[in-house]
Design a protein around this motif. Structure first.
Motif, short mmCIF file in Angstrom:
data_model
loop_
_atom_site.label_atom_id
_atom_site.label_comp_id
_atom_site.label_asym_id
_atom_site.label_seq_id
_atom_site.Cartn_x
_atom_site.Cartn_y
_atom_site.Cartn_z
N THR B 101 0.84 -1.21 0.00
CA THR B 101 0.00 0.00 0.00
C THR B 101 0.87 1.25 0.00
N LEU B 102 1.93 1.23 0.79
CA LEU B 102 2.81 2.40 0.85
C LEU B 102 3.48 2.65 -0.50
N GLU B 103 3.98 1.56 -1.11
CA GLU B 103 4.64 1.71 -2.41
C GLU B 103 3.67 2.33 -3.42
N LEU B 104 2.44 1.79 -3.44
CA LEU B 104 1.43 2.28 -4.38
C LEU B 104 1.12 3.75 -4.15
N THR B 105 0.82 4.12 -2.89
CA THR B 105 0.39 5.50 -2.64
C THR B 105 1.54 6.49 -2.77
N VAL B 106 2.72 6.10 -2.31
CA VAL B 106 3.84 7.04 -2.39
C VAL B 106 4.24 7.29 -3.84
N LEU B 107 4.29 6.21 -4.63
CA LEU B 107 4.61 6.38 -6.05
C LEU B 107 3.57 7.26 -6.75
N ALA B 108 2.29 7.02 -6.42
CA ALA B 108 1.22 7.82 -7.05
C ALA B 108 1.36 9.29 -6.66
N MET B 109 1.63 9.54 -5.38
CA MET B 109 1.76 10.92 -4.92
C MET B 109 2.96 11.60 -5.58
N LEU B 110 4.05 10.83 -5.67
CA LEU B 110 5.28 11.35 -6.28
C LEU B 110 5.01 11.75 -7.73
N LEU B 111 4.37 10.85 -8.45
CA LEU B 111 4.05 11.13 -9.85
C LEU B 111 3.16 12.36 -9.96
N ALA B 112 2.15 12.43 -9.07
CA ALA B 112 1.22 13.56 -9.11
C ALA B 112 1.95 14.87 -8.85
N VAL B 113 2.88 14.87 -7.89
CA VAL B 113 3.61 16.09 -7.57
C VAL B 113 4.52 16.47 -8.74
N LEU B 114 5.25 15.47 -9.27
CA LEU B 114 6.21 15.75 -10.33
C LEU B 114 5.54 16.25 -11.60
N VAL B 115 4.31 15.83 -11.85
CA VAL B 115 3.60 16.28 -13.05
C VAL B 115 2.71 17.48 -12.74
N GLY B 116 1.96 17.38 -11.64
CA GLY B 116 0.95 18.39 -11.34
C GLY B 116 1.51 19.76 -11.01
N VAL B 117 2.59 19.81 -10.21
CA VAL B 117 3.11 21.11 -9.79
C VAL B 117 3.70 21.90 -10.97
N PRO B 118 4.60 21.28 -11.78
CA PRO B 118 5.11 22.05 -12.94
C PRO B 118 4.00 22.47 -13.90
N LEU B 119 3.04 21.58 -14.14
CA LEU B 119 1.93 21.95 -15.03
C LEU B 119 1.13 23.10 -14.43
N ALA B 256 -6.66 3.84 -2.86
CA ALA B 256 -5.82 2.64 -2.93
C ALA B 256 -6.63 1.39 -2.59
N ILE B 257 -7.61 1.54 -1.69
CA ILE B 257 -8.44 0.38 -1.32
C ILE B 257 -9.09 -0.19 -2.58
N VAL B 258 -9.66 0.70 -3.40
CA VAL B 258 -10.37 0.25 -4.60
C VAL B 258 -9.39 -0.24 -5.65
N VAL B 259 -8.30 0.52 -5.85
CA VAL B 259 -7.34 0.17 -6.89
C VAL B 259 -6.66 -1.17 -6.57
N LEU B 265 -3.70 -6.36 -6.05
CA LEU B 265 -2.49 -6.09 -5.27
C LEU B 265 -2.79 -6.43 -3.82
N PRO B 266 -2.00 -7.32 -3.20
CA PRO B 266 -2.33 -7.74 -1.83
C PRO B 266 -1.96 -6.70 -0.77
N GLY B 267 -2.47 -5.49 -0.89
CA GLY B 267 -2.20 -4.44 0.09
C GLY B 267 -3.21 -4.44 1.23
N VAL B 268 -3.12 -3.42 2.07
CA VAL B 268 -4.00 -3.35 3.25
C VAL B 268 -5.46 -3.22 2.83
N GLY B 269 -5.72 -2.42 1.78
CA GLY B 269 -7.10 -2.22 1.33
C GLY B 269 -7.75 -3.52 0.91
N ARG B 270 -7.01 -4.33 0.17
CA ARG B 270 -7.55 -5.61 -0.29
C ARG B 270 -7.78 -6.52 0.91
#
Lengths: 289, 319
Positions: B101-119, B256-259, B265-270
């Motif tokens: 779950t951490l890998e999924l959410t942190v990567l997603a947040m990282l991607l969002a920051v790296l793309v969203g802020v410059p845009l 993340a629960i839904v995704v 993905l056997p994370g906490v949400g699942r």
């Protein structure tokens, strides 16, 4: 900034400052929503087929004129099911937000207007609910109460109460110190009269903006819960549930997945556009941007 | 510096009652189940002996405050109870699922920051068309539910292009490349909405600083436009961006629960959703407690970072 035009004391009926349509986007949102509500209401008339009619000859049938969205794994007409599913989606979205407003707005009004200990106690309680991610709170409540459409509505409303209370409170804090409120008090008006006649109408704007955004989220949350098997149960035509059922046959019959999803996105879009429009009409300062 | 420490200290102290209240809610989770939770958990075929054993195991036969005390001391010592189906301790289940779950959410947040802020910066400084396009993108992106986006990504990348696996998971310890391959679609599905929120927030915050006198001054001083934008305006706009990123992390944990369920993905949400259908309440309890705690800690961290970036925040709190 909130629209703070003072309510004229001479008029008998206190006028709630009604927003304008909110520009082109807001207008588009209202039109889409209007059409969707009509579609939901008229589903029995518009639907070409029954939602539960199983047709062995049309299993995974591709879209055609009589089945514009194709057929699912049981040969049921996806178009008819989407039309009916809007009934559940829209009523849960609107119902949950109305319920949250009915509880959250008074809490926010009381907390903001009374201030002091009342404010502190109410807001601490509200903050505790906000300490949970929304979907997790909904899922926890469903773990307790069991799955179902009505439970989903209730769970979403519970998530929204603190948000509504917070929004109303913060605008009440601004309105409370306006000269017209102090004037009314000097005139000897009761607290009840002041809250009803002056504070509420002037503080409601941000709450309405929030309401439309929350309705957009409610549709997503409700669909997500059903997708996880925690909301509406089969064979109810429900958008999230349809996505879950069709997901195993994605490449075989993509239309079972494409159209219900588009239907969700369209209704969410309508509420988001309305929210943007309302925000603009309540906050003209943003227009310049 | 002392004011800064006091601010951080106060913020940490304020978190403790929230954590306690959360733990009480999670504790009550099992106890609020209508009827007899143990009977519900074990099913109708359970013998009265079984029921009594499990009830004693969970300590449900003792008074509530005593039950809470036993439970919370266990939790603080890293004992979240036992899965009554697999008989594994909850902590070892979480040891596997939480990193996912951490890998999924942190990567997603990282991607969002790296793309969203410059845009967002771009949308604020460029002309009308960039604004229009970015506005349209934002409204569209926040209107698409992440699970449907995920399904459509699978349709495209698996069904049509045959590039990526539709779902599944490989431990990162086994094969880093494969692990990332399985993470791409879930991360994309989760990140799009967040990117839109960050873009919108960044744009609004940048526009908010544009009229400030210091910006005109820096331009007049002859600084390059790029320096003014990225070094000065962005720094001043960072408060709202950090705050929104923190709030959105909660949304991300929910998403993340839904995704996780969509992509197997056997994370906490699942784990939590699976446990709800099995009425495996102890597992639900453990998962909910961990995600809620994580969310509270992220909020704490957000406030602290916001305070450090913008000293006016600590002053406002100190006053």
């Amino acid at each position: 900034m909130i629209a703070l035009e003072p309510v004229t004391v001479t008029s008998r009926r206190r006028r709630i400052p009604m927003p304008r349509w909110g520009g082109r986007e807001g207008m588009a949102g209202w039109i889409i929503l209007g059409v969707l509500v009509l579609v939901a209401l008229l589903a029995p008339v518009l639907a070409p087929h029954s939602t539960e009619a199983i047709d062995g000859s049309r299993i995974f049938g591709a879209p055609d004129w009589s089945h514009p969205f194709g057929s699912d794994d049981l040969g049921r007409d996806v178009f008819s099911r989407v039309l009916y599913a809007y009934r559940a989606s829209l009523s849960i979205a609107i119902g949950s937000v109305l319920l949250a407003m009915a509880v959250g707005i008074p809490i926010g009004l009381i907390a903001g207007y009374a201030g002091g200990w009342t404010d502190l106690v109410l807001m601490r309680a509200v903050d505790l609910l906000l300490a949970f991610p929304a979907l997790l709170l909904a899922i926890s409540l469903i773990a307790i109460l069991g799955p179902g459409g009505l439970v989903a509505l209730l769970a979403i409303a519970i998530i929204y109460v603190p948000i509504m209370a917070r929004v109303v409170r913060s605008s009440v804090l601004v309105v409370r110190n306006q000269p017209y409120v102090l004037g009314a008090r000097a005139r000897g008006a009761s607290h009840w009269a002041i809250v009803r006649g002056h504070v509420l109408p002037n503080a409601i704007g941000p709450a309405l903006v929030q309401a439309s955004v929350l309705m957009a989220f409610a549709i997503i949350i409700e669909a997500a819960l059903s997708f996880l098997g925690l909301g509406a149960q089969p064979p109810t035509p429900e958008l999230g549930l349809m996505l879950a059922e069709g997901n195993n046959y994605l490449t075989q019959a993509p239309w079972v997945e494409i159209f219900p999803g588009l239907a969700i996105a369209l209704s969410v879009l309508a509420f988001n556009l309305i929210g943007d429009g309302l925000r603009r009409s309540f906050d003209p300062g943003q227009l310049a941007r | 510096m002392t004011a800064r420490l006091a601010y951080v200290g106060r913020r940490i102290l304020l978190t403790i009652p929230v954590l306690i209240a959360t733990s009480i809610f999670v504790f009550l989770l099992i106890r609020l189940v209508p009827g007899d939770p143990v009977q519900t958990m074990l099913g109708i075929r359970a013998t009265p002996d079984n029921v009594a054993t499990v009830r004693a195991q969970l300590g449900l036969d003792k008074p509530l405050p005593e039950q809470y005390w036993t439970w919370i001391t266990g939790v603080l010592h890293g004992d979240l109870g036992q899965d009554f189906i697999s008989h594994e301790p909850i902590t070892s289940l979480l040891g596997v699922s939480l990193p996912i779950t951490l890998e999924l959410t942190v990567l997603a947040m990282l991607l969002a920051v790296l793309v969203g802020v410059p845009l967002g910066v771009l949308a604020a400084v460029k002309g009308r068309w960039t604004r229009r396009i970015s506005g349209g993108f934002v409204v569209a992106a926040i209107s698409i539910p992440e699970f449907w986006l995920g399904i459509m990504l699978v349709l495209l990348f698996t069904g049509v292009l045959h590039l990526l696996p539709p779902n599944g998971w490989v431990p990162i310890t086994q094969d880093v490349g494969l692990n990332i391959t399985y993470m791409i679609l879930p991360v994309l599905a989760l990140a799009l909405g967040q990117t839109a929120y960050l873009l919108r927030t960044t744009r609004a915050a940048m526009l908010g600083t544009a009229g400030e006198p210091y910006v005109a001054f820096l331009h007049a001083k002859g600084l390059r436009t790029r320096t003014v934008i990225y070094l000065h305006m962005l720094r001043n706009a960072s408060g709202p961006i950090v705050t929104v990123a923190g709030i959105q992390f909660g949304v991300l944990l929910g998403g993340a629960i839904v995704v996780e369920n969509l992509f197997a993905l056997p994370g906490v949400g699942r784990m939590v959703v699976g446990a709800i259908s099995n009425r495996n309440y102890v597992v639900v309890q453990g998962g909910v407690l961990v995600i809620a705690t994580l969310f509270i800690l992220v909020n704490l961290l957000t406030d602290i970072v916001h305070g450090l970036l913008d000293p006016r925040v600590e002053e406002a709190v100190a006053r």
